[in-house]
Design a protein around this motif. Structure first.
Motif, mmCIF file in Angstrom:
data_model
loop_
_atom_site.group_PDB
_atom_site.id
_atom_site.type_symbol
_atom_site.label_atom_id
_atom_site.label_comp_id
_atom_site.label_asym_id
_atom_site.label_seq_id
_atom_site.Cartn_x
_atom_site.Cartn_y
_atom_site.Cartn_z
ATOM 1 N N ARG A 250 0.829 -1.170 0.280
ATOM 2 C CA ARG A 250 -0.024 0.080 0.166
ATOM 3 C C ARG A 250 1.122 1.166 0.538
ATOM 4 N N SER B 263 -7.929 -4.266 -4.801
ATOM 5 C CA SER B 263 -7.148 -3.177 -3.559
ATOM 6 C C SER B 263 -5.949 -4.188 -3.516
ATOM 7 N N TYR C 248 -4.903 1.647 -9.381
ATOM 8 C CA TYR C 248 -5.964 1.904 -8.006
ATOM 9 C C TYR C 248 -6.822 2.628 -9.095
#
Length: 154
Positions: A33, A87, A108
């Motif tokens: 992330r 995700s 994303y």
């Protein structure tokens, strides 16, 4: 002989119509992330092979093991697999369930896919050392190998 001449002409056309891509503002996220700018991943030392894929893509599911083996056999090329708008949890789960060892990134926002005009997955984009697009589409691994061999030898 005549067939080879046609292939050579097409190959030359591919390289002569290439355009530089401004990847400065394109962002991807890592599986951890972390947000990264695409230009931080691409370097100007070697060609870049971008593999744009999706977890729900049936062709990608069949293609992925071959692409991973292809990635592992190349040297002098920067490989950047980028998954489409998922995700990191879903992408990690997909990779784990399918037994793939792949350090992929995620688009994303969809901006990377938009920049390269992706209409279907998988799509391969090959950039030369100057960030010029020399291929954008989907062909055989053998075809990609020929392009990369040419780029590396330049």
């Amino acid at each position: 002989p005549n067939h080879m001449k046609k292939v050579l002409i097409i190959f030359c056309l591919l390289f002569s119509i290439s355009r530089a891509v401004d990847v400065t503002n394109l962002s991807v996220i890592s599986l951890n992330r972390d947000t990264l700018k695409l230009h931080q991943i691409i370097d100007n030392v070697q060609p870049t092979f971008i593999y744009l894929w999706a977890t729900w893509c049936h062709v990608c599911r069949k293609d992925m093991p071959k692409m991973i083996r292809f990635f592992e056999q190349q040297s002098g090329v920067r490989f950047i697999p980028i998954a489409y708008r998922e995700s990191s949890t879903i992408v990690k789960k997909f990779l784990h369930e399918n037994g793939h060892q792949l350090n992929t990134f995620i688009d994303y926002s969809g901006e990377v896919f938009n920049e390269f005009g992706v209409e279907s997955t998988p799509t391969v984009v090959i950039l030369d050392q100057n960030k010029h697009v020399v291929f954008n589409g989907y062909k055989s691994i053998r075809y990609y190998g020929k392009i990369l061999k040419k780029l590396i030898s330049e």
